[in-house]
Design a protein around this motif. Structure first.
Motif, PDB file in Angstrom:
ATOM      1  N   THR A 127       0.847  -1.193   0.000  1.00 23.11           N
ATOM      2  CA  THR A 127       0.000   0.000   0.000  1.00 23.11           C
ATOM      3  C   THR A 127       0.884   1.245   0.000  1.00 23.11           C
ATOM      4  O   THR A 127       2.042   1.213   0.442  1.00 23.11           O
ATOM      5  CB  THR A 127      -0.938   0.054   1.212  1.00 23.11           C
ATOM      6  N   TRP A 128       0.315   2.345  -0.493  1.00 27.04           N
ATOM      7  CA  TRP A 128       1.054   3.597  -0.494  1.00 27.04           C
ATOM      8  C   TRP A 128       1.313   4.082   0.930  1.00 27.04           C
ATOM      9  O   TRP A 128       2.328   4.744   1.192  1.00 27.04           O
ATOM     10  CB  TRP A 128       0.293   4.660  -1.286  1.00 27.04           C
ATOM     11  N   GLU A 129       0.442   3.731   1.847  1.00 26.51           N
ATOM     12  CA  GLU A 129       0.700   4.093   3.246  1.00 26.51           C
ATOM     13  C   GLU A 129       1.914   3.335   3.771  1.00 26.51           C
ATOM     14  O   GLU A 129       2.722   3.880   4.528  1.00 26.51           O
ATOM     15  CB  GLU A 129      -0.530   3.813   4.109  1.00 26.51           C
ATOM     16  N   ASP A 130       2.049   2.059   3.378  1.00 25.78           N
ATOM     17  CA  ASP A 130       3.237   1.293   3.749  1.00 25.78           C
ATOM     18  C   ASP A 130       4.502   1.981   3.230  1.00 25.78           C
ATOM     19  O   ASP A 130       5.508   2.088   3.947  1.00 25.78           O
ATOM     20  CB  ASP A 130       3.171  -0.124   3.172  1.00 25.78           C
ATOM     21  N   PHE A 131       4.451   2.428   1.983  1.00 25.11           N
ATOM     22  CA  PHE A 131       5.621   3.072   1.385  1.00 25.11           C
ATOM     23  C   PHE A 131       5.914   4.411   2.061  1.00 25.11           C
ATOM     24  O   PHE A 131       7.075   4.773   2.284  1.00 25.11           O
ATOM     25  CB  PHE A 131       5.396   3.273  -0.113  1.00 25.11           C
ATOM     26  N   TYR A 132       4.861   5.134   2.403  1.00 24.96           N
ATOM     27  CA  TYR A 132       4.998   6.401   3.122  1.00 24.96           C
ATOM     28  C   TYR A 132       5.741   6.186   4.447  1.00 24.96           C
ATOM     29  O   TYR A 132       6.705   6.894   4.759  1.00 24.96           O
ATOM     30  CB  TYR A 132       3.611   6.980   3.356  1.00 24.96           C
ATOM     31  N   LYS A 133       5.320   5.195   5.210  1.00 25.73           N
ATOM     32  CA  LYS A 133       5.962   4.909   6.493  1.00 25.73           C
ATOM     33  C   LYS A 133       7.383   4.377   6.296  1.00 25.73           C
ATOM     34  O   LYS A 133       8.279   4.665   7.103  1.00 25.73           O
ATOM     35  CB  LYS A 133       5.114   3.909   7.277  1.00 25.73           C
ATOM     36  N   LEU A 135       9.466   5.196   3.868  1.00 22.02           N
ATOM     37  CA  LEU A 135      10.355   6.329   3.581  1.00 22.02           C
ATOM     38  C   LEU A 135      10.634   7.162   4.826  1.00 22.02           C
ATOM     39  O   LEU A 135      11.759   7.634   5.026  1.00 22.02           O
ATOM     40  CB  LEU A 135       9.747   7.216   2.493  1.00 22.02           C
ATOM     41  N   LEU A 136       9.614   7.343   5.661  1.00 25.22           N
ATOM     42  CA  LEU A 136       9.806   8.104   6.899  1.00 25.22           C
ATOM     43  C   LEU A 136      10.857   7.461   7.798  1.00 25.22           C
ATOM     44  O   LEU A 136      11.549   8.156   8.544  1.00 25.22           O
ATOM     45  CB  LEU A 136       8.485   8.210   7.665  1.00 25.22           C
ATOM     46  N   SER A 146      11.959  14.128   0.912  1.00 29.06           N
ATOM     47  CA  SER A 146      11.112  14.807   1.901  1.00 29.06           C
ATOM     48  C   SER A 146       9.886  15.419   1.236  1.00 29.06           C
ATOM     49  O   SER A 146       8.768  15.330   1.740  1.00 29.06           O
ATOM     50  CB  SER A 146      11.907  15.892   2.627  1.00 29.06           C
ATOM     51  N   GLY A 147      10.094  16.042   0.087  1.00 24.73           N
ATOM     52  CA  GLY A 147       8.976  16.619  -0.647  1.00 24.73           C
ATOM     53  C   GLY A 147       8.046  15.554  -1.180  1.00 24.73           C
ATOM     54  O   GLY A 147       6.820  15.710  -1.145  1.00 24.73           O
ATOM     55  N   TYR A 148       8.620  14.447  -1.669  1.00 25.76           N
ATOM     56  CA  TYR A 148       7.813  13.342  -2.195  1.00 25.76           C
ATOM     57  C   TYR A 148       6.946  12.732  -1.095  1.00 25.76           C
ATOM     58  O   TYR A 148       5.793  12.364  -1.342  1.00 25.76           O
ATOM     59  CB  TYR A 148       8.732  12.280  -2.794  1.00 25.76           C
ATOM     60  N   ILE A 149       7.475  12.631   0.101  1.00 26.18           N
ATOM     61  CA  ILE A 149       6.711  12.081   1.235  1.00 26.18           C
ATOM     62  C   ILE A 149       5.454  12.907   1.471  1.00 26.18           C
ATOM     63  O   ILE A 149       4.354  12.363   1.657  1.00 26.18           O
ATOM     64  CB  ILE A 149       7.587  12.034   2.504  1.00 26.18           C
TER      65      ILE A 149
END
Length: 324
Positions: A127-133, A135-136, A146-149
């Motif tokens: 999921t995109w939320e998985d990828f978001y976390k 990267l964080l 940082s901007g992509y996040i």
């Protein structure tokens, strides 16, 4: 400035193709992002051998398939492919991997919802939320990333919560809706749950869902609600409605199916709704822990355990196939 610019793209470029374009372009221009992005899908891929990353590549078999992101490696005849989804449930499992002659391990799939279909078929759906976390978790001060996040957060409507819900206040509604949806969508091997409509009134908020126990003899779907009520006596509840055939079983088998429950109160009819609706409330001591929780994560644990226990108890009303 660079971070703000990338983040600001979400205002104008927030469609599925936009997200694919920007992710692919960032792979081409930032080696740091390229490694993180590809390793997220394919942990063993040799990044040093990546020759091309392309968008909308047609399959070699002239089947008409066009995959969102196509990765070519040096001296490797077979590609890695990634399909991107935002609110699009027109899936291509068994189609794109066949058309591009790749195994599931080379077929990356990412959505902004929990794709149970793909998981049931054995695909490693992200999921995109998985990828978001994901990267964080690096925190490496790369301005483009940082901007992509932030861009990803806005484009995929990713919500994060740092404070516990106040069940007595209306401001808990958005958080509860998001939390209930995630819990309903959670991947479980013994039951399939699909979120449905949202119901909000002055007394509370309810997220409806369809469910089916995967090894049951009967092929009928159940229908329920996961709700929060915040009137005089706040409560959290699971409501079951299956046109009486299941509701009556729950009430008839109440003593046996609820024996030893940790989170669930005994079931009861609530004629305020419909005559065959059965409600199961979160136990008072667990509700107190939920209300007085120090963190959102603690509340999520209570809510998820309550939901799972309620459905596990309900499953005892079914006739199951014998395991071989």
């Amino acid at each position: 400035m660079i971070s703000k610019f990338i983040a600001g793209l979400a205002t104008y470029y927030n469609l599925e193709n936009d997200l694919s374009n920007i992710s692919c372009l960032l792979c081409e221009t930032n080696d740091n992002f390229k490694e993180k992005f590809l390793r997220f899908f394919f942990p063993t891929i040799d990044i040093s051998k990546v020759a091309y990353i392309e968008r909308e590549v047609c399959a070699p078999d002239n089947s008409g398939c066009r995959v969102d992101i196509h990765v070519t490696l040096e001296n490797d005849e077979l590609p890695y492919i990634i399909e991107v989804k935002i609110n699009d449930r027109n899936h291509h499992f068994g189609q794109y991997d066949k058309a591009f002659h790749v195994q599931k391990e080379r077929f990356g799939y990412i959505t902004n919802y929990n794709c149970l279909e793909g998981k049931c078929l054995g695909y490693n759906v992200k999921t995109w939320e998985d990828f978001y976390k994901y990267l964080l978790g690096f925190n490496d001060n790369d301005k483009l990333i940082s901007g992509y996040i932030e861009y990803l957060k806005d484009t995929c409507n990713i919500s994060t919560y740092t404070h516990p819900m106040n069940i007595t206040g209306l401001n808990a509604i958005p958080c509860f809706i998001d939390s209930a949806t995630k819990i309903i969508e959670s991947d479980r091997d013994w039951i399939s749950c699909i979120p449905s409509r949202l119901y909000i009134d002055r007394g509370g908020v309810n997220k409806s869902f369809f469910f089916k126990f995967r090894n049951q003899r009967e092929r009928r779907d159940g229908y329920g609600l996961l709700g929060m009520w915040f009137q005089e006596d706040p409560c959290i509840t699971v409501c079951i409605n299956s046109r009486e055939w299941l509701s009556s079983r729950i009430m008839a088998l109440e003593d046996s199916i609820m024996e030893g429950a940790d989170y669930c109160e005994p079931p009861y009819y609530e004629h305020y709704w419909r005559h065959d609706d059965v409600f199961i409330n979160l136990k008072e001591d667990k509700l107190d822990k939920f209300i007085n929780a120090k963190s959102y994560e603690e509340q999520m644990i209570i809510l998820e355990r309550f939901f799972e226990e309620a459905l596990q108890r309900i499953s005892k009303c079914f006739t199951f196939k014998c395991e071989p």
